[in-house]
Each structure stands twice: as C-alpha cells, then as structure tokens.
Design an enzyme around this catalytic site. Structure first.
Site, PDB file in Angstrom:
ATOM      1  N   ASP A 105       0.846  -1.193   0.000  1.00 48.91           N
ATOM      2  CA  ASP A 105       0.000   0.000   0.000  1.00 48.91           C
ATOM      3  C   ASP A 105       0.877   1.237   0.000  1.00 48.91           C
ATOM      4  OD1 ASP A 105      -2.357   1.431  -0.019  1.00 48.91           O
ATOM      5  OD2 ASP A 105      -2.609   1.389   2.154  1.00 48.91           O
TER       6      ASP A 105
ATOM      7  N   HIS B  43      -4.011  13.792   0.991  1.00 42.11           N
ATOM      8  CA  HIS B  43      -4.269  12.867   2.102  1.00 42.11           C
ATOM      9  C   HIS B  43      -3.112  12.889   3.109  1.00 42.11           C
ATOM     10  CE1 HIS B  43      -5.480   9.330   4.337  1.00 42.11           C
ATOM     11  NE2 HIS B  43      -4.329   8.749   4.072  1.00 42.11           N
TER      12      HIS B  43
HETATM   13 CA    CA Z   1      -4.164   2.935   2.760  1.00 42.33          CA
END
Ligand code: CA
Length: 414
Positions: free
Chosen positions: A125, A132
């Site tokens: 990931d 973000h």
């Molecule tokens: Ca994530």
C-alpha cells in the site's frame, strides 16, 4: 475514438461498455469459478468458447479460462490477454461471430457470484496523495509540518497483508484491538470505535521479475496488467496507538475490499492526463516521460441499514502526486522482485476540496465535523450495519470505461 456498434444491448451509462471489457472470476450455482469478460449488465463465459477452439489462434491452453483465478491467464502476457479482449470486442460487433452464435454463454451479472480476480501473492500500500498525507499529518502529528521530509522524494509505502483482501460484497467484521481512550494513559482492549474506509485504486502485476531486477518508469506499464477499486479498511484508534515507529499493522490488516472486475490498462489508455508538478525534482530513477496519471472519477457512498445511500465524497485518481510507474520503479529499485497477481494500492485518494477527501478521518476531520446521512443520522466514522460503496469510471468523448463498484457491510465483530 472510433465508434463501435455492438449487437448486444448495453444499458446507457454502463461502466462495462464495448470499450472496456474487463476480466473477472465468477461462478454459478454448483459450478467451479472461472474467467469471464463483463459487457453491460452481463458477462461472457470464456471457457466454453475456448473449449470450442475459438481462442486457439491466440491462447496456447484452453484450460487457462477454467482456472479459479486470472493469474495463469495474465501470465500469458499483454499481447495475448489484450488479443482476447480485442477479439471479443470484434465478436460483439459482428453478427454471425462465434459469440453471436453462442449467446447462451452470456449471463446476467445479477445471476452469478463474483470472486477475487487473482491470487494475491503480495500486497503493498502506497501513500501517494499529497492532500491525504497532508491532512493526516496535520491531525496525527504537526499542523505546521504535516509532510515528513521524505514524502516528496519517495513514494512512501508499506507491505500489507494479502490474506485478508476480500471480494466486493463480503461483509467485514468490526476489528478489536488495543485502543487508548480519550484522556487515558494506558491502552485497553476493545472494539474499534473509529472504523474508517480509505478510497483507493490498486494495480495488479502482470509480469514476474527476478530478484535483483529493477523496473524503470518507462517499462513499468508493461508490468501492470490492470486496475481495481480498493477499500483499505482502517481502524483509526488502533492505528494511532500502534503505528510508531514501524507503520500500519493491525489497524489495517483485518480486511481490504476489492472490486471484482480488473480493467486492463489498455482500456484506460484514452484517459491519460498529466500528473501534478513534482517539486523538488525527483531522483533520476523516478523521472518519467509522458502522461502517467489517469482521469478516473471516484465516489464513496454510505448506506445505513434500512436507509438510502448518501454520497460522502467525490474524488479523482488523477490527483495522485506519485503515479503507478513511479511507485513500481521505486518498489523495485532495491532489486525486490514482483510476481503476477501482486496488488499495489495507491493510498487514499483525496482531492483539494473538503468534499473530495478519501476517508472519514478527513471528511469529518477526526470526528469534529459530522456528516449527515439521508435518514437524518450523523456519521464521524462507520457504524455497524453501514454499507460502504465505492465507484469509479473514466469518461471522454462519449466513451465510458468504469470499474463498477466495491461494497461491503460492516457487522459487529465476533
Ligand atoms: Ca491505505
């Protein structure tokens, strides 16, 4: 773009247009899972067509379509996989084609069960949305220095857990774990009270490398078979306590949901756009040529039990600071090998505006700004029995290529 006229009827605004033709794994009652291509609200059962020899000129083994994952098919290489896709596209536009004569092999998607499209060996990931990373940095660390010094130099990522990646439709259980209650000093063991989604997309590796090999940004897209929608479920209270110094662990590994149809990169080619300017300049191995971002509109809905869905976020994959080619180049720059079926998620995809954030953590700003649902209730995180739905599609010049949806309901934990 050339205009194709299929003989099959496709609902207007379908994500699965004649220009898309994504691959997935389905099953019908009492039958084993096998490969299909989606078209409109239907799918095409590929193995019976292969058994009749219709793919023999392209595909060396007929049984590759009878396997319960796409891994062996994908490993045949893009020339073959895209060849199959283009052949099916031709058949869908030609009366008298093998598919036209075998329309009993086209089933409504509503009548089948969809499975994970690939066996995922490894899952990574990334953390590639600057909006973000900035929002989370402000809330978890320092509002003045939200981005850590490495962020604009490295596509930051971590190795996740492949075993708990589940297909759309499968409910998730609220995780339990160590949580430090407000004003408490020591942790307690309890169900997460801050269960969240993360709006992400993921790409699937289409070609193996050997240990020691690196993939350049120029080669990277040859190694990417296609993409799916990805919900990286996150327990913020567990995450906040555990993440220092080594990063996410149990706050993430309890479940991630993926959409069932893998959209090949070829189908997304018309929707390439330039990425954001990268300043400071990146190291040479992260430089790239051409447009490597994709204009894919994304949305997230929350459906409380017994109520209608409320859209809580509208974002876009094109906002990503680091593109997939850079992520893959970075992932392999140390010689780490990748394998067919590996999944690499983008990281939460947040835009600049408050209604384009990709997680409840940001949308409700750590619980301080509740979101209103259609039934009048409010959410700061995800409640039991809520269903979270993510959708994504690209559209240009009347051509639409989409991902359908990834959805999962949250149930109380065991
Ligand atoms: Ca994530």
């Amino acid at each position: 773009m050339a205009s194709l006229t299929p003989w099959i009827s496709i609902p207007q605004d379908s994500d699965f247009s004649i220009y898309n033709l994504p691959f997935g794994i389905f099953s019908r009652q009492y039958e084993p899972p096998r490969a299909a291509i989606a078209i409109g609200d239907k799918l095409i059962d590929l193995f019976p067509l292969a058994k009749q020899g219709f793919f023999d000129e392209l595909v060396p083994t007929r049984t590759v379509f009878a396997e319960p994952t796409l891994n062996s098919f994908i490993a045949l290489g893009k020339k073959i996989t895209n060849g199959v896709r283009l052949l099916v596209q031709t058949w869908l536009c030609e009366e008298g084609s093998p598919l036209h004569q075998n329309q009993d092999l086209i089933y409504p998607q509503a009548d089948v069960k969809m499975h994970l499209p690939v066996k995922i060996g490894d899952y990574t990931d990334f953390y590639s949305s600057i909006e973000h990373a900035t929002n989370v940095g402000k809330m978890f660390r320092d509002p003045e220095n939200a981005l850590l010094p490495n962020w604009k130099h490295i596509p930051v990522g971590y190795h996740g857990r492949a075993s708990s990646i589940i297909p759309s439709g499968q409910p998730i259980l609220r995780p339990k774990g160590q949580v430090v209650a407000k004003d408490a000093k020591d942790p307690s063991y309890q169900p997460s009270g801050r269960l969240d989604f993360e709006l992400e997309m993921a790409f699937i590796i289409g070609k193996n490398t050997e240990l020691g090999d690196s993939i350049s940004t120029a080669e990277a897209e040859d190694y990417i078979f296609g993409m799916v929608l990805f919900n990286d479920w996150s327990a913020r209270d567990i995450q906040k306590w555990e993440y220092v110094p080594l990063g996410p662990f149990l706050g993430k590994s309890f479940a991630s949901s993926v959409s069932p149809w893998v959209v090949p990169l070829e189908a997304l080619d018309p929707f390439r756009v330039p990425g954001p300017e990268q300043n400071p300049p990146v190291l040479p191995y992260l430089n790239y040529m051409g447009n490597k971002n994709y204009d894919i509109a994304l949305e997230v809905g929350i459906q409380p039990r017994g109520a209608t869905e409320t859209i809580v976020s509208r974002s876009n994959f094109q906002y990503m600071y680091w593109n997939m080619a850079q992520q893959l180049a970075h992932h392999t720059i140390n010689g780490c090998n990748v394998n067919v079926g590996d999944m690499m998620a983008s990281g939460t995809i947040s835009g600049k505006s408050e209604d384009s954030y990709g997680s409840m953590l940001e949308l409700a700003w750590a619980g301080s700004k509740p979101l209103k649902m259609s039934d009048g209730s409010e959410r700061v995180f995800i409640n039991d029995y809520d269903t979270v739905i993510m959708r994504g599609h690209a559209e240009k010049d009347g051509v639409r290529v989409g991902f359908g949806e990834v959805r999962a309901q949250v149930l109380p934990g065991k």
